[in-house]
Structures are given as C-alpha cells and as structure tokens.
Design a protein around this motif. Structure first.
Motif, short mmCIF file in Angstrom:
data_model
loop_
_atom_site.label_atom_id
_atom_site.label_comp_id
_atom_site.label_asym_id
_atom_site.label_seq_id
_atom_site.Cartn_x
_atom_site.Cartn_y
_atom_site.Cartn_z
N ALA A 22 20.34 40.90 52.78
CA ALA A 22 21.69 41.26 52.33
C ALA A 22 21.84 42.78 52.21
N TYR A 26 24.67 39.26 46.98
CA TYR A 26 25.21 38.11 46.26
C TYR A 26 24.35 37.94 45.02
N TRP A 27 24.95 38.07 43.86
CA TRP A 27 24.17 37.92 42.61
C TRP A 27 25.14 37.46 41.53
N SER A 157 20.95 26.85 49.50
CA SER A 157 20.63 28.20 49.03
C SER A 157 21.76 29.11 49.51
N GLY A 158 22.45 29.74 48.57
CA GLY A 158 23.66 30.51 48.92
C GLY A 158 23.46 31.44 50.10
N SER A 159 22.38 32.25 50.05
CA SER A 159 22.19 33.26 51.10
C SER A 159 21.92 32.61 52.46
N ARG A 162 24.48 32.59 55.43
CA ARG A 162 24.68 33.74 56.32
C ARG A 162 23.72 33.74 57.50
N SER A 214 15.31 33.32 41.60
CA SER A 214 16.69 33.71 41.92
C SER A 214 17.69 32.87 41.14
N HIS A 218 20.62 34.39 38.87
CA HIS A 218 22.07 34.15 39.03
C HIS A 218 22.66 33.70 37.69
N ASP A 305 15.35 43.08 47.85
CA ASP A 305 15.70 41.69 47.56
C ASP A 305 15.44 41.48 46.08
O1 PMV Z 1 20.44 32.50 47.98
P1 PMV Z 1 19.73 32.75 46.70
O2 PMV Z 1 20.22 31.87 45.61
O3 PMV Z 1 18.23 32.73 46.88
O4 PMV Z 1 20.10 34.24 46.21
C1 PMV Z 1 19.79 35.38 46.97
C2 PMV Z 1 20.04 36.61 46.23
C3 PMV Z 1 19.61 37.90 46.89
O5 PMV Z 1 18.65 37.69 47.89
C4 PMV Z 1 18.99 38.81 45.83
C5 PMV Z 1 20.81 38.66 47.46
C6 PMV Z 1 21.42 38.08 48.70
O6 PMV Z 1 22.63 38.25 48.85
O7 PMV Z 1 20.69 37.53 49.57
#
Ligand code: PMV
Length: 354
Positions: A22, A26-27, A157-159, A162, A214, A218, A305
């Motif tokens: 990223a 996203y946080w 997983s949100g990221s 993408r 993570s 969040h 990260d």
């Molecule tokens: O997708 P998650 O819930 O693992 O969150 C990822 C959070 C960061 O990697 C720190 C930032 C991001 O946007 O990928």
C-alpha cells in the motif's frame, strides 16, 4: 438468483495471485470489512501465492468435505481458517454448499519472511472460488468476474481486494475517483511512464510474528483520538497521489508515500494501548534512505507495512545504483542480510495458461 444445476460434476481451477504494497494505507475499518478511508497500492510481481482447487459438485450431497494443504503438507490451522472463510462465502457463491474441495496452496516467498501473505493468499483463493462458480454456472462477463473476486478477497483480508488488479489499485470510496467502491478495488490505469515497473526492495529487518496483529490494529483505530484526522489525511493524500502518478511528479510521490508510512506507525504508537512495530534497524534504514536521496537526488523512498520491515521503492531507471547503495549501506540492518527483490507486477494469472 441463478439456478443451481442438478447434475453432479467434477473439475479443477487454479490461480496465482501476487501480493501488494500500500502507498496510501488502509488502517481502520467497520463491519463488514469496509475501510474507513480509501487506499491505493502497487501490485507486486515476485511475492505470489498459487492455489489450486479440485472440486466435486454434487447437489444431492449435504455434507461436502474440505481438505487443505500448504506447500504439500496438511495444515490444520490454515484449514480451519479457510473452512470458516469458505462457509462465509456460501451466500455469494451458493454452489459451494454442494462442493467438496481439495485445496493446495504455495507461496513463492518464504512463509516466515515477515511479509504479509494474506493479500496474495486470499486473492488466489477468491479467484479460484469465482472460477469454480463459473465452471458450474457459466462464465460471467469479465468485469463482473474481477469485481466479484476482488469483493470476495476483501471479505477475507481487506488489502487482498487490491491484489486482483495489475499496476496500481484503488480500494475504498473516494469522491475524487469515479467508480471507486468500498466493496471492491479497481485498477488505476492513468499513470505516467516514470512509475512503470517501479521497484520494491523488501528489506527484512525482522521475520518473526508481529506482537500485534493487523486485525487488532484496525480495531484499536476505533478508539484512537487521532483517527478522524488520519482518515481525512488519507482522503486528501489519495487525491494528491493520483495527481502525482498522472503527472510523473516524483517529488510529491516521495513525500506522500513516506508521510503515509509514518502516519500508519503514528497511529500504532498513539493507540490505547500504544505499540511500536519499528525496530532500531528500521529507523536506521529510514535515515539512510533519506540521506542517500538528499546526497544523490535519486528517485527512491520508503514505505512500511504493519511491521518492522522496510519497502524501498525506486524508479526502474535508478535500480542499479540503488542496489549498490543497499549492498553498501543497508544490508547490515537486515536479518541475515535478507532482501526480497520485487517490482510492479501484471496481476493474477492462471498458472500454465490454462
Ligand atoms: O488487509 P489487512 O487487514 O491485513 O490490513 C492491511 C493493513 C496494511 O497492510 C498496514 C495497510 C494496507 O493498506 O495494506
């Protein structure tokens, strides 16, 4: 809803999906995996997960089975997580209720390297599930296919939402970008040639498990007193970064990307309770990168990260000199001199071109 066929069938699907880093972070999120601010990432090329599923669809069966193997070995911990995830996906892919699945997955990067594998893993799995549905019900139009895969990856997983697209991807609603959505990511195609093939050297400062996950991080944003200004900052940084990408403006790119990385960690440090994921080696590397840039004017910067490792980004054309700098000034801060050499990638693909 589409009709579920009443004929049993078997088949297999497979996808390889890269990880992503990223640039706008996203946080902070709300239910269900809806981001509190939009984020933008670069899809990688070398850090990938390949997943294959052999499925047997039988509408008469009411007890489908699931078996998961990671890198050739049974993995009860992963298997349990995947079962829960797939159960949750049944409302989006109803044929899953009648499918027994044998899943095999492997990563190109070492599992314990300290780089997040959830984005590539969930990306590959979501693509396989959408492909499996297409096998049974017929292929949806391509846009719908990618959108659904991104949406399902997000729910894991949100990221990961993408990772479904090549180059740069944007996830999360922004008034500044038509078509952006909280539900799925979209590709950002409008960027200058200078950012093509951007390099990412992942400098492994520490490979162990993070002390705060993570998902816990969040959650802590819900009570962080700086959360509101942080979400505003991400919204405005996104607009600035999109413009820098389009104009080929390295100066703005560097300042936004580094600010985002430091803001992410500022949020961790100011959570209640606060925590610090950077290590002394992390800080040394950040200082070295800034001094080297000041002295040489080369186009490089850092991002972070949720961990101690540093992603050193640089222009494709500056790669040789940056690699020499890494060897002479940076490797000493890396655990066993470990660096993962990566770059912008072309997104997921079907292994073997099937
Ligand atoms: O997708 P998650 O819930 O693992 O969150 C990822 C959070 C960061 O990697 C720190 C930032 C991001 O946007 O990928």
């Amino acid at each position: 809803m589409q009709e579920i066929p009443n004929k049993a069938l078997t088949g297999s699907v497979a996808w390889t999906c890269p990880s992503n880093i990223a640039l706008i972070k996203y946080w902070g999120k709300r239910e269900v995996q809806i981001p509190k601010n939009p984020s933008l990432s670069m899809t990688l090329r070398e850090a990938r997960t390949s997943t294959g599923i052999r499925f047997s669809y039988d509408p008469a069966s009411d007890a489908p089975k699931l078996r998961f193997r990671f890198e050739g070995r049974e993995s009860p911990v992963f298997e349990k997580r995947i079962k829960t995830y797939i159960k949750g996906m049944e409302s989006l892919v109803p044929v899953l209720k009648f499918c027994s699945l044998e899943i095999d997955s492997e990563n190109t990067f070492p599992h314990s390297a300290g780089i997040a594998s959830s984005a590539s893993a969930l990306g590959a799995l979501a693509l396989c599930l959408v492909q499996l549905e297409a096998h049974i019900l017929g292929q949806p139009d391509p846009e719908r296919f990618w959108q659904k895969a991104s949406c399902m990856a997000r729910l894991g997983s949100g990221s990961a939402s993408r990772s479904i697209f090549p180059g740069f991807s944007l996830w999360g609603r922004s008034d500044s970008w038509e078509g952006s959505s909280d539900e799925f990511a979209i590709p950002v195609q409008n960027y200058h040639d200078t950012f093509k093939n951007l390099r990412d050297y992942i400098l492994i400062v520490e490979s162990g498990e993070k002390p705060v996950s993570s998902s816990a991080g969040h959650k802590l944003m819900d009570s962080n007193r700086f959360a509101g200004p942080r979400f505003d900052q991400a919204h405005s940084n996104l607009i600035l970064l999109l413009s820098a990408l389009k104009e080929g403006d390295w100066e703005s790119f560097i300042s936004i990307v580094e600010e985002e990385a430091l803001s992410l960690h500022a949020m961790m440090m100011t959570s209640q309770p606060g925590y610090i994921l950077m290590q002394p080696g992390t800080l040394s590397i950040l200082h070295k990168i800034r001094s080297f840039r000041k002295e040489t004017n080369h186009r490089l910067c850092f991002t972070l990260d949720a961990g101690a490792n540093v992603h050193l980004l640089c222009a494709d054309a500056d790669a040789e000199v940056v690699e020499a700098f890494i060897r002479s000034d940076i490797l000493r801060y890396c655990e066993n001199g470990r660096v993962i050499v990566d770059r912008m990638g072309q997104g997921p693909y079907k292994p073997g071109g099937q």
